[in-house]
Design an enzyme around this catalytic site. Structure first.
Site, PDB file in Angstrom:
ATOM      1  N   ASP A  92       0.040   4.983   1.311  1.00 44.46           N
ATOM      2  CA  ASP A  92      -0.259   6.162   2.148  1.00 44.46           C
ATOM      3  C   ASP A  92      -0.062   5.272   3.383  1.00 44.46           C
ATOM      4  O   ASP A  92      -1.222   4.275   3.625  1.00 44.46           O
ATOM      5  CB  ASP A  92      -2.193   7.079   1.858  1.00 44.46           C
ATOM      6  N   ASP A 114       1.260  -0.733  -0.138  1.00 41.65           N
ATOM      7  CA  ASP A 114       0.283  -0.124   0.350  1.00 41.65           C
ATOM      8  C   ASP A 114       1.005   1.362   0.133  1.00 41.65           C
ATOM      9  O   ASP A 114       1.442   0.994  -0.164  1.00 41.65           O
ATOM     10  CB  ASP A 114      -0.989   0.085   0.974  1.00 41.65           C
TER      11      ASP A 114
END
Length: 239
Positions: free
Chosen positions: A18, A16
């Site tokens: 953020d 991922d």
């Protein structure tokens, strides 16, 4: 082969963006709150955001359909503008630059322009196989993003490891059948990740084995791995 605690067999890593690679909370809050003054008065990022979901899904709950496309575009512009505030999280640069070029990618709920702007602002490499909200019909927590990420690496999902900080992302990863879900940071503790680390510092991957022994673990694997895989799965994954 005798299993080594903290060492996992894997052929690809899916990150991922953020909360895992970059700290974008301040930038996102500024963008969303400025956007909300026009499109969703009363919305407050710190109070109301659900981390890990595509922005379009949140906007669909806040904005009438007639204004939705304009609202999505306006938020994207705000997030690109605030990308300069984004910084790399500890260990991200060291890990990414040490990885085999074709052995990893990023799977984000953000749109492509925002993801690229944030990675660039943080001084991190941007993989060509990047998966964004633009690429899937159903975003996290649906399994589609991580299934696509594994396909783009040419690796079975069960032979990948996902790094996530959000519950929606971990649910997506586990629904996609990934081999191991690693939670990152304090938010990772509130997910069903198999193991949780403070950040990416001290992690090593050589293309066949992921070594978490140098990471600061916030939650050890313990029973989660034992109860979510068969003996054959465990032998195949943990080297």
């Amino acid at each position: 082969m005798t299993p080594v605690p903290g060492v996992y067999g894997a052929q690809g890593l899916l990150f991922d963006c953020d909360g895992v690679l970059v700290d974008s909370d301040e930038a996102a809050a500024e963008a969303w709150n400025a956007w909300a003054r026009e499109y969703a008065p009363g919305f407050d990022f710190e109070r109301d955001i659900v981390h890990g979901r595509p922005a379009r899904d949140t906007i669909a709950e806040l904005v009438p359909s007639v204004d939705r496309s304009r609202a999505v575009h306006a938020l994207m512009l705000r997030e690109v503008e605030t990308a300069a505030m984004v910084r790399a999280l500890p260990g991200a640069l060291e890990l990414l630059t040490s990885l085999p070029a074709t052995g990893w990618t990023v799977v984000t709920s953000g749109v492509l322009l925002v993801a690229q702007a944030r990675l660039r602002a943080a001084g991190l490499p941007c993989p060509h196989a990047l998966v964004t909200a633009d690429d899937v019909r159903h975003g996290k927590p649906a399994p589609d993003p991580y299934r696509l990420g594994a396909r783009r690496l040419g690796v079975p999902a069960a032979r990948t490891v996902v790094f996530e900080d959000a519950d929606a992302g971990v649910r997506s990863a586990r629904s996609a059948g990934v081999g191991l879900a690693v939670g990152v940071g304090d938010r990772g503790l509130h997910t069903s990740a198999h193991v949780v680390v403070a950040d990416l510092s001290g992690i090593r991957f050589d293309g066949t084995q992921l070594d978490l022994r140098g990471a600061r673990q916030l939650r050890a694997p313990s029973a989660l791995l034992e109860h979510t895989e068969t003996g054959e799965d465990r032998h195949d994954r943990i080297a």
